[in-house]
Enzyme design. Structure first.
Site, PDB file in Angstrom:
ATOM      1  N   SER A  19      32.539-169.400 -54.797  1.00 21.61           N
ATOM      2  CA  SER A  19      31.421-170.088 -54.139  1.00 21.61           C
ATOM      3  C   SER A  19      31.793-170.303 -52.673  1.00 21.61           C
ATOM      4  O   SER A  19      32.988-170.379 -52.347  1.00 21.61           O
ATOM      5  CB  SER A  19      31.184-171.455 -54.780  1.00 21.61           C
ATOM      6  OG  SER A  19      30.354-172.257 -53.962  1.00 21.61           O
TER       7      SER A  19
ATOM      8  N   TYR B  67      33.649-179.573 -58.545  1.00 19.96           N
ATOM      9  CA  TYR B  67      33.227-178.205 -58.230  1.00 19.96           C
ATOM     10  C   TYR B  67      33.993-177.666 -57.023  1.00 19.96           C
ATOM     11  O   TYR B  67      34.523-176.552 -57.058  1.00 19.96           O
ATOM     12  CB  TYR B  67      31.717-178.202 -57.970  1.00 19.96           C
ATOM     13  CG  TYR B  67      31.109-176.818 -57.853  1.00 19.96           C
ATOM     14  CD1 TYR B  67      30.929-176.031 -58.980  1.00 19.96           C
ATOM     15  CD2 TYR B  67      30.708-176.318 -56.618  1.00 19.96           C
ATOM     16  CE1 TYR B  67      30.355-174.763 -58.885  1.00 19.96           C
ATOM     17  CE2 TYR B  67      30.135-175.059 -56.509  1.00 19.96           C
ATOM     18  CZ  TYR B  67      29.965-174.286 -57.648  1.00 19.96           C
ATOM     19  OH  TYR B  67      29.399-173.041 -57.542  1.00 19.96           O
TER      20      TYR B  67
END
Ligand code: NAD
Length: 266
Positions: A149, A162
């Site tokens: 990401s 995350y």
């Protein structure tokens, strides 16, 4: 393994984690369209069957359903055993499964933090380990592509687990790439920006929020799952034969510090 040799991944066997929807589903479609036989992992067998039905057939055989929770050691063993048995082996691993849970960091629940790390980090490690064992035993020059990401680089307040997990993924990719480079195994990552998938339904289905998201992206639009699938394909193909340990940002320019497009600082 007879199949149409004119296609880019003919004769290749690809295992994709988290393939029941979103980027994983689009990646499965991409590889099947390019002639590969695909093993679909996710937690729910019924959802995987629906994806399996949508994939173009390949002459090498049926696409495979390999359900299971990638954060569990036994499940990952079973996912690989089924994929290897039914396809005769695995050549490409796409570590795609991942998720996030929002919370102000002072209130983050230990179980939520550990749950995200278990899938996004431990799940990647377990999947890579199983693939590496298979490749070393069989002498396969395999390729791993991990779905990371932009948040392996850009901090993401309210998503501490995350951010931490994707930062860890960067070092998993670089460490494995170095450890196995001399044995012909390549390990790379794709780092998506904001992509239209179910994980983002909060803004995808709200025109005002969608515009707000688009306005922060230098290319002024979110990405599509197919944009990410194509980058995965590049990193899994011989076109990237001399690339390992790298992250390819596929983000419409999100990591280019868009606030600096027009000079304000000097
Ligand atoms: P999604 O929620 O649509 O799909 C995630 C998939 O992972 C689903 O198939 C889900 O069932 C599966 N999954 C979750 N936990 C699992 C587990 N324990 N075992 C097996 N499968 C599991 O999400 P998406 O947007 O397609 O995201 C896929 C990947 O892309 C994730 O790693 C995510 O972090 C990354 N990513 C997405 C975006 C985005 O904007 N959508 C941006 C950057 C990175």
């Amino acid at each position: 393994m007879s199949s149409n040799p004119s296609k880019r991944f003919s004769g290749q066997r690809v295992l994709i984690t988290g393939a029941s929807q979103g980027i994983g589903e689009a990646t499965a479609l991409y590889f099947a369209q390019e002639g590969a036989r695909v093993a679909l992992n996710g937690r729910k067998e019924d959802k995987l069957r629906i994806v399996q039905e949508k994939l173009p057939k390949v002459s090498a055989g049926e696409h495979v359903i390999a359900p299971g929770d990638i954060s569990k050691e036994d499940a990952v063993e079973a996912i690989f055993a089924k994929s290897i048995q039914e396809m005769g082996g695995v050549d490409i691993l796409i570590c795609n499964a991942g998720y996030q849970i929002p919370s102000p960091s002072e209130d983050i629940k230990l179980s939520d933090f550990e749950g995200v790390m278990a899938v996004n980090v431990t799940g990647v490690m377990l999947s890579c380990r199983a693939a590496l064992r298979h490749w070393l035993k069989e002498g396969i020059k395999g390729r791993i592509v991990v779905n990371s990401s932009v948040h392996q680089l850009i901090p993401k307040p309210h998503y501490l687990g995350y951010s931490a997990s994707k930062g860890a993924v960067d070092n998993i990719v670089r460490t494995l790439a170095l450890e196995y480079a001399s044995r012909g195994i390549r390990v790379n990552a794709v780092a998506p920006g904001a992509i239209v998938t179910p994980i983002n339904e909060s803004w995808v289905n709200d025109p005002k929020q969608y515009e707000a998201v688009a306005s922060h992206i230098p290319m002024k639009r979110p990405g599509e799952s197919s944009d990410i699938a194509a980058a995965m394909g590049f990193l899994a193909s011989d076109e990237s034969a001399y690339v390992t340990g790298q992250t390819l940002y596929v983000d419409g320019g999100l990591t280019l510090y868009g606030d600096f497009e027009h000079n304000w600082s000097s």
